[in-house]
Design an enzyme around this catalytic site. Structure first.
Site, PDB file in Angstrom:
ATOM      1  CG  ASP A  53      -1.939  -1.125   1.203  1.00 36.06           C
ATOM      2  OD1 ASP A  53      -1.926  -1.916   0.245  1.00 36.06           O
ATOM      3  OD2 ASP A  53      -2.724  -1.236   2.167  1.00 36.06           O
ATOM      4  CE  LYS A 113      -3.531  -4.466   1.091  1.00 39.34           C
ATOM      5  NZ  LYS A 113      -4.206  -3.632   2.072  1.00 39.34           N
ATOM      6  CB  CYS A 133      -2.233  -2.719   5.301  1.00 43.61           C
ATOM      7  SG  CYS A 133      -3.869  -1.959   5.165  1.00 43.61           S
TER       8      CYS A 133
END
Ligand code: C5J
Length: 220
Positions: A25, A130, A163
């Site tokens: 990310d 995702k 994450c």
């Protein structure tokens, strides 16, 4: 055998072709002003320190032709893959799907949802979208790794305790050996980053290993 000096003990990679780099990310939505991270009240500049170490790891993996996975947290424009609890969370004025200076916040395909230019993916690298925190939740990452015989992961990216840690725990439960690269991950909360590093390597490496990127690169 490649042995990376690490905590709580050396990380052994029997076959380096089974090692993948996971970059979680590194998106404008988290790292740049005007995105999701800032909408939640965070100082996004804190994350930038991880960019250099990640770039160095990317260069090393590219030079060796080793697999690289970039993840992107984002949702469909109609938000059909965003659970109501995630949509409502945060309590701020700006929510997922609202329009900000970089487009709709945390929506796939919007400018702000893309990976920062410094770490742009290249052809042949997996770019995995995702909807959740963990990279294994409602994605085909597990089968992608298994199909390639990948057993060991170097985990990097943001944010460490959200994450990154979620993905590492998911990977650990699926049997992948994971090393979290200490300076290639960052959090809006320095104390949460340090706590995550400690949690990962506690109890004999209950979730995995940690090491600095310089140590990883020297071992590679
Ligand atoms: C968050 C992430 N913090 N990439 N996402 O919502 O850690």
């Amino acid at each position: 055998m490649t042995v990376i000096p690490a905590l709580p003990y050396p990380f052994e990679v029997p076959d380096v072709s089974r090692l993948a780099l996971v970059v979680i990310d590194m998106q404008r939505d988290f790292v740049e002003p005007g995105g999701f991270g800032e909408a939640l009240g965070n100082d996004v500049s804190l994350l930038r320190v991880a960019i250099g170490p990640i770039a160095n790891l990317l260069a090393a993996f590219r030079a060796r032709g080793l697999p690289i996975i970039h993840t992107i947290e984002g949702h469909r424009p109609d938000l059909s893959d965003c659970p109501p609890c995630k949509l409502q969370r945060g309590g701020g004025n700006v929510k997922i799907g609202d329009t900000g200076p970089m487009g709709r916040i945390l929506i796939l395909g919007e400018a702000g949802n893309g990976i920062i230019p410094e770490l742009a993916p290249r052809d042949g690298e997996l770019v995995l979208t995702k909807p959740g925190k963990g990279a294994f939740c409602r994605t085909d990452l597990e089968s992608w790794l298994l199909a390639r015989g990948i057993t060991h992961l170097l985990v990097t990216g943001v944010t460490t305790e959200v994450c990154v840690q979620t993905t590492m725990r998911e990977a650990n439960d699926r049997g992948f050996e994971c090393l979290l690269v200490e300076d290639a991950t960052e959090s809006y909360f320095p104390e949460f980053k340090q706590a995550t590093l400690a949690m990962v390597r506690a109890q004999g490496g209950i979730v995995g290993w940690t090491a600095a990127s310089s140590t990883v690169l020297a071992a590679l």
